[in-house]
Motif scaffolding. Structure first.
Motif, PDB file in Angstrom:
ATOM      1  N   ASP A 113       0.829  -1.209   0.000  1.00 14.60           N
ATOM      2  CA  ASP A 113       0.000   0.000   0.000  1.00 14.60           C
ATOM      3  C   ASP A 113       0.865   1.261   0.000  1.00 14.60           C
ATOM      4  O   ASP A 113       0.598   2.221  -0.735  1.00 14.60           O
ATOM      5  CB  ASP A 113      -0.921   0.013   1.225  1.00 14.60           C
ATOM      6  CG  ASP A 113      -2.147  -0.867   1.035  1.00 14.60           C
ATOM      7  OD1 ASP A 113      -2.486  -1.159  -0.118  1.00 14.60           O
ATOM      8  OD2 ASP A 113      -2.755  -1.252   2.043  1.00 14.60           O
ATOM      9  N   ALA A 114       1.905   1.268   0.826  1.00 12.54           N
ATOM     10  CA  ALA A 114       2.769   2.441   0.928  1.00 12.54           C
ATOM     11  C   ALA A 114       3.510   2.702  -0.383  1.00 12.54           C
ATOM     12  O   ALA A 114       3.614   3.857  -0.828  1.00 12.54           O
ATOM     13  CB  ALA A 114       3.768   2.256   2.074  1.00 12.54           C
ATOM     14  N   LEU A 115       4.017   1.649  -1.007  1.00 10.20           N
ATOM     15  CA  LEU A 115       4.753   1.810  -2.259  1.00 10.20           C
ATOM     16  C   LEU A 115       3.842   2.261  -3.393  1.00 10.20           C
ATOM     17  O   LEU A 115       4.221   3.106  -4.213  1.00 10.20           O
ATOM     18  CB  LEU A 115       5.446   0.497  -2.629  1.00 10.20           C
ATOM     19  CG  LEU A 115       6.628   0.094  -1.741  1.00 10.20           C
ATOM     20  CD1 LEU A 115       7.142  -1.286  -2.128  1.00 10.20           C
ATOM     21  CD2 LEU A 115       7.752   1.125  -1.834  1.00 10.20           C
ATOM     22  N   VAL A 116       2.627   1.711  -3.433  1.00 10.81           N
ATOM     23  CA  VAL A 116       1.667   2.128  -4.462  1.00 10.81           C
ATOM     24  C   VAL A 116       1.308   3.598  -4.275  1.00 10.81           C
ATOM     25  O   VAL A 116       1.273   4.377  -5.229  1.00 10.81           O
ATOM     26  CB  VAL A 116       0.403   1.250  -4.423  1.00 10.81           C
ATOM     27  CG1 VAL A 116      -0.705   1.840  -5.295  1.00 10.81           C
ATOM     28  CG2 VAL A 116       0.722  -0.169  -4.901  1.00 10.81           C
ATOM     29  N   LEU A 117       1.058   3.991  -3.028  1.00 12.09           N
ATOM     30  CA  LEU A 117       0.708   5.385  -2.746  1.00 12.09           C
ATOM     31  C   LEU A 117       1.841   6.333  -3.152  1.00 12.09           C
ATOM     32  O   LEU A 117       1.624   7.300  -3.894  1.00 12.09           O
ATOM     33  CB  LEU A 117       0.394   5.542  -1.253  1.00 12.09           C
ATOM     34  CG  LEU A 117      -0.252   6.835  -0.772  1.00 12.09           C
ATOM     35  CD1 LEU A 117      -0.863   6.632   0.615  1.00 12.09           C
ATOM     36  CD2 LEU A 117       0.720   8.004  -0.711  1.00 12.09           C
ATOM     37  N   CYS A 118       3.049   6.061  -2.662  1.00 13.41           N
ATOM     38  CA  CYS A 118       4.173   6.965  -2.910  1.00 13.41           C
ATOM     39  C   CYS A 118       4.518   7.048  -4.391  1.00 13.41           C
ATOM     40  O   CYS A 118       4.754   8.143  -4.923  1.00 13.41           O
ATOM     41  CB  CYS A 118       5.396   6.515  -2.113  1.00 13.41           C
ATOM     42  SG  CYS A 118       5.204   6.653  -0.326  1.00 13.41           S
ATOM     43  N   SER A 119       4.545   5.898  -5.071  1.00 11.29           N
ATOM     44  CA  SER A 119       4.911   5.899  -6.486  1.00 11.29           C
ATOM     45  C   SER A 119       3.855   6.602  -7.328  1.00 11.29           C
ATOM     46  O   SER A 119       4.182   7.399  -8.221  1.00 11.29           O
ATOM     47  CB  SER A 119       5.119   4.461  -6.982  1.00 11.29           C
ATOM     48  OG  SER A 119       3.924   3.706  -6.870  1.00 11.29           O
ATOM     49  N   THR A 120       2.581   6.340  -7.044  1.00  8.94           N
ATOM     50  CA  THR A 120       1.505   6.939  -7.832  1.00  8.94           C
ATOM     51  C   THR A 120       1.460   8.451  -7.655  1.00  8.94           C
ATOM     52  O   THR A 120       1.343   9.203  -8.636  1.00  8.94           O
ATOM     53  CB  THR A 120       0.147   6.332  -7.442  1.00  8.94           C
ATOM     54  OG1 THR A 120       0.193   4.908  -7.595  1.00  8.94           O
ATOM     55  CG2 THR A 120      -0.972   6.877  -8.324  1.00  8.94           C
ATOM     56  N   PHE A 121       1.582   8.906  -6.421  1.00 11.32           N
ATOM     57  CA  PHE A 121       1.514  10.355  -6.191  1.00 11.32           C
ATOM     58  C   PHE A 121       2.746  11.055  -6.763  1.00 11.32           C
ATOM     59  O   PHE A 121       2.643  12.159  -7.312  1.00 11.32           O
ATOM     60  CB  PHE A 121       1.379  10.659  -4.703  1.00 11.32           C
ATOM     61  CG  PHE A 121       1.094  12.106  -4.416  1.00 11.32           C
ATOM     62  CD1 PHE A 121      -0.165  12.633  -4.654  1.00 11.32           C
ATOM     63  CD2 PHE A 121       2.090  12.950  -3.941  1.00 11.32           C
ATOM     64  CE1 PHE A 121      -0.441  13.974  -4.408  1.00 11.32           C
ATOM     65  CE2 PHE A 121       1.829  14.289  -3.695  1.00 11.32           C
ATOM     66  CZ  PHE A 121       0.561  14.796  -3.929  1.00 11.32           C
ATOM     67  N   SER A 122       3.916  10.433  -6.651  1.00 10.82           N
ATOM     68  CA  SER A 122       5.132  11.032  -7.209  1.00 10.82           C
ATOM     69  C   SER A 122       5.029  11.157  -8.729  1.00 10.82           C
ATOM     70  O   SER A 122       5.379  12.198  -9.302  1.00 10.82           O
ATOM     71  CB  SER A 122       6.357  10.183  -6.841  1.00 10.82           C
ATOM     72  OG  SER A 122       6.542  10.131  -5.438  1.00 10.82           O
ATOM     73  N   ILE A 123       4.534  10.103  -9.373  1.00 11.73           N
ATOM     74  CA  ILE A 123       4.340  10.145 -10.825  1.00 11.73           C
ATOM     75  C   ILE A 123       3.330  11.232 -11.185  1.00 11.73           C
ATOM     76  O   ILE A 123       3.492  11.948 -12.175  1.00 11.73           O
ATOM     77  CB  ILE A 123       3.879   8.765 -11.332  1.00 11.73           C
ATOM     78  CG1 ILE A 123       5.020   7.752 -11.212  1.00 11.73           C
ATOM     79  CG2 ILE A 123       3.406   8.844 -12.787  1.00 11.73           C
ATOM     80  CD1 ILE A 123       4.597   6.331 -11.498  1.00 11.73           C
ATOM     81  N   ALA A 124       2.298  11.357 -10.365  1.00 10.91           N
ATOM     82  CA  ALA A 124       1.265  12.365 -10.627  1.00 10.91           C
ATOM     83  C   ALA A 124       1.846  13.773 -10.607  1.00 10.91           C
ATOM     84  O   ALA A 124       1.554  14.593 -11.481  1.00 10.91           O
ATOM     85  CB  ALA A 124       0.139  12.239  -9.603  1.00 10.91           C
ATOM     86  N   VAL A 125       2.667  14.060  -9.612  1.00 11.34           N
ATOM     87  CA  VAL A 125       3.242  15.406  -9.494  1.00 11.34           C
ATOM     88  C   VAL A 125       4.176  15.700 -10.669  1.00 11.34           C
ATOM     89  O   VAL A 125       4.132  16.782 -11.267  1.00 11.34           O
ATOM     90  CB  VAL A 125       3.989  15.561  -8.156  1.00 11.34           C
ATOM     91  CG1 VAL A 125       4.708  16.905  -8.096  1.00 11.34           C
ATOM     92  CG2 VAL A 125       3.014  15.443  -6.983  1.00 11.34           C
ATOM     93  N   LEU A 126       5.002  14.724 -11.028  1.00 11.53           N
ATOM     94  CA  LEU A 126       5.975  14.932 -12.103  1.00 11.53           C
ATOM     95  C   LEU A 126       5.299  15.030 -13.471  1.00 11.53           C
ATOM     96  O   LEU A 126       5.510  15.994 -14.214  1.00 11.53           O
ATOM     97  CB  LEU A 126       7.006  13.792 -12.105  1.00 11.53           C
ATOM     98  CG  LEU A 126       7.976  13.778 -10.915  1.00 11.53           C
ATOM     99  CD1 LEU A 126       8.847  12.529 -10.954  1.00 11.53           C
ATOM    100  CD2 LEU A 126       8.855  15.024 -10.917  1.00 11.53           C
ATOM    101  N   LEU A 127       4.487  14.028 -13.806  1.00 16.47           N
ATOM    102  CA  LEU A 127       3.857  14.017 -15.127  1.00 16.47           C
ATOM    103  C   LEU A 127       2.790  15.100 -15.257  1.00 16.47           C
ATOM    104  O   LEU A 127       2.658  15.734 -16.306  1.00 16.47           O
ATOM    105  CB  LEU A 127       3.233  12.650 -15.402  1.00 16.47           C
ATOM    106  CG  LEU A 127       4.186  11.474 -15.603  1.00 16.47           C
ATOM    107  CD1 LEU A 127       3.390  10.219 -15.970  1.00 16.47           C
ATOM    108  CD2 LEU A 127       5.205  11.769 -16.680  1.00 16.47           C
ATOM    109  N   GLY A 128       2.026  15.306 -14.199  1.00 16.34           N
ATOM    110  CA  GLY A 128       0.928  16.258 -14.270  1.00 16.34           C
ATOM    111  C   GLY A 128       1.386  17.668 -14.581  1.00 16.34           C
ATOM    112  O   GLY A 128       0.786  18.361 -15.405  1.00 16.34           O
ATOM    113  N   THR A 129       2.463  18.093 -13.928  1.00 16.42           N
ATOM    114  CA  THR A 129       2.920  19.469 -14.117  1.00 16.42           C
ATOM    115  C   THR A 129       3.886  19.623 -15.288  1.00 16.42           C
ATOM    116  O   THR A 129       3.875  20.647 -15.970  1.00 16.42           O
ATOM    117  CB  THR A 129       3.600  19.974 -12.827  1.00 16.42           C
ATOM    118  OG1 THR A 129       4.662  19.062 -12.465  1.00 16.42           O
ATOM    119  CG2 THR A 129       2.595  20.055 -11.695  1.00 16.42           C
ATOM    120  N   ARG A 130       4.705  18.614 -15.544  1.00 16.57           N
ATOM    121  CA  ARG A 130       5.761  18.760 -16.553  1.00 16.57           C
ATOM    122  C   ARG A 130       5.367  18.240 -17.935  1.00 16.57           C
ATOM    123  O   ARG A 130       5.764  18.814 -18.950  1.00 16.57           O
ATOM    124  CB  ARG A 130       7.034  18.045 -16.085  1.00 16.57           C
ATOM    125  CG  ARG A 130       7.615  18.640 -14.810  1.00 16.57           C
ATOM    126  CD  ARG A 130       8.926  17.985 -14.430  1.00 16.57           C
ATOM    127  NE  ARG A 130       9.455  18.543 -13.185  1.00 16.57           N
ATOM    128  CZ  ARG A 130      10.607  18.163 -12.633  1.00 16.57           C
ATOM    129  NH1 ARG A 130      11.362  17.226 -13.213  1.00 16.57           N
ATOM    130  NH2 ARG A 130      11.010  18.713 -11.512  1.00 16.57           N
TER     131      ARG A 130
END
Length: 371
Positions: A113-130
Motif C-alpha cells: 500500500d505504501a509503495l503504491v501510494l508513494c509511487s503513484t503520487f510522485s508520478i502524478a506530481v511529475l507528469l501532471g505538471t511537466r
C-alpha cells in the motif's frame, strides 16, 4: 478573562444554525438525502456507485440549472458544507478503521500500500505538471484520489492545497471514470492471471492487489466480489490500510507545500532592491483534521463503543460527506470543466495504467520478498 474565553469558544465552534447558513445547509442536505436514497437502487450498488458520487452529480445539475437565482441566501451554507462539514466528515471517517486491520494483511500488505501510494503520487506530481502542463493543484488532487481513496482523498487534500471547486470536481470525475472502469476490468484481469500468472494465482493475493490499486472503497468491493468472497474480504482490508495512510500523507503534503511557499517567499525577499522585508504566507498549514482522523482510528481500535452505535456514526459521517460533495457540485460550473479540457482525463488514464501495471509489479516483488 471571561471576554477572551467567550471569544475563543465562538471561534472554535462556529454555529451551524446561523440564519445566514440555513438555506445553503438545507439545500446541501436535501441533495445528500436524495443521493443516499438513490444509492439503494440495486443497479447502482452492483456497479460500485457511492452516495458521494451521486451527490456531486446532482449538486452540479442543481448548480448549473437555476442555482444562480437563489445563490445569495444559499452561498454561506454551501460554503460551510464544503469546508467545515467536510473536515468533520473526514475525522469521523476514522470510525471505519482500526489499527487491527493492519494485522490482517501483514507487513507485506502495508508495504505494498505504501509503495503504491508513494509511487503513484510522485508520478502524478511529475507528469501532471511537466508533461501534461496541468496546474499543481489539479495534478496533486488527481494524484491523491488515484493513490489513496478516491473522492474522500480528493476532498481531504483540498483544504491543504486551497484548491478551487472546479479543480476538485475534475479530480473527482477522474476517480469516478476510472474507478468504475476498474469494476469491470479487474475480474477480467483475474481470469487472465489464472492463465498467465502475473500475480500469485489465489484470491488472497489478487484481493491485496485490488485493494492496493483500485480508487474507491465501493469500487474495491464491487470489483473483488465479482471474483470471490475471500478476495473481497482481503481487498477491503488492504483498502482500509491504504485509507489509513491518508493522515500521514496530508501532514507530509502540508509540510511540502509550506516548504515550497517559504522558498518562493525567500526568493521574493532576495529580489527586493530596496532591502525591505516582506513577510509571506510560508508557514506550515497544519491539517488539524488529519490528527482528529488518527485519534478517532485509535479510539475505534479500542473497541469501546457497541457496533450498532459505530454503524450509526458511520451513517452520520456518510451524510456529512454527501453534503460536502453536494455543496462542491453546486459550486462547480460546467464552463469551468470545459476549460479544463481533455488533459486531466488523459493524465488520470496514465495513472490508472500505472496502478494496474506498476501495482502488479509492486505486489509481485513484495510478496516474493516476504514469501
Amino acid at each position: 478573562m471571561n471576554t477572551s474565553s467567550s471569544t475563543l469558544t465562538a471561534t472554535a465552534s462556529p454555529s451551524i444554525a446561523q440564519p445566514s447558513r440555513l438555506a445553503g445547509l438545507a439545500l446541501s442536505a436535501l441533495i445528500a438525502a436524495v443521493a443516499i436514497a438513490a444509492i439503494r437502487i440495486d443497479w447502482l450498488q452492483a456497479h460500485g456507485f457511492s452516495a458521494l458520487t451521486l451527490a456531486i452529480v446532482i449538486g452540479m445539475l442543481v448548480g448549473n440549472l437555476g442555482y444562480r437565482r437563489i445563490a445569495p441566501p444559499c452561498t454561506p451554507g454551501v460554503n460551510f458544507s464544503k469546508q467545515n462539514l467536510l473536515r468533520l466528515g473526514i475525522i469521523l471517517y476514522g470510525f471505519r478503521l482500526t489499527f487491527q486491520d493492519i494485522g490482517h494483511v501483514g507487513l507485506s500488505g502495508v508495504l505494498i500500500d505504501a509503495l503504491v501510494l508513494c509511487s503513484t503520487f510522485s508520478i502524478a506530481v511529475l507528469l501532471g505538471t511537466r508533461v501534461f502542463k496541468l496546474d499543481r493543484e489539479t495534478a496533486m488532487l488527481i494524484g491523491a484520489g488515484s493513490s489513496i481513496c478516491g473522492a474522500a482523498a480528493v476532498m481531504a487534500t483540498e483544504p491543504v492545497l486551497r484548491a478551487q471547486p472546479a479543480q476538485v470536481t475534475v479530480a473527482v470525475a477522474t476517480v469516478v471514470v476510472f474507478g468504475s472502469l476498474a469494476i469491470f476490468l479487474y475480474p477480467l484481469l483475474y481470469q487472465l492471471n489464472l492463465h498467465w500468472h502475473f500475480l500469485a494465482a489465489s484470491p488472497l493475493a489478487f484481493g491485496i492487489y485490488t485493494g492496493s490499486t483500485v480508487h474507491e472503497v465501493a469500487q474495491v468491493v464491487a470489483a473483488a466480489r465479482a471474483i470471490s468472497p475471500d478476495a473481497a474480504n482481503t481487498a477491503v482490508i488492504a483498502k482500509m490500510v491504504r485509507v489509513m495512510m491518508l493522515a500521514p500523507f496530508l501532514m507530509l503534503l502540508s509540510a511540502y507545500i509550506s516548504k515550497k511557499g517559504a522558498k518562493k517567499t525567500t526568493t521574493a525577499k532576495n529580489e527586493k532592491a530596496d532591502g525591505t522585508i516582506k513577510r509571506g504566507a510560508g508557514g506550515l498549514a497544519i491539517p488539524w483534521f488529519a490528527f482528529g482522523f488518527v485519534a478517532v482510528v485509535a479510539f475505534n481500535s479500542m473497541n469501546l463503543l457497541p457496533g450498532t452505535l459505530v454503524s450509526h456514526i458511520n451513517d452520520v459521517d456518510n451524510a456529512l460527506l454527501a453534503m460536502a460533495m453536494a455543496a462542491l457540485g453546486i459550486s462547480t460550473q460546467f464552463s469551468s470543466l470545459r476549460t479544463a479540457g481533455i488533459k486531466p482525463l488523459m493524465f488520470a488514464a496514465v495513472l490508472f495504467g500505472w496502478l494496474i501495471v506498476g501495482g502488479a509489479l509492486i505486489n509481485t516483488l513484495v510478496l516474493r520478498v516476504f514469501a
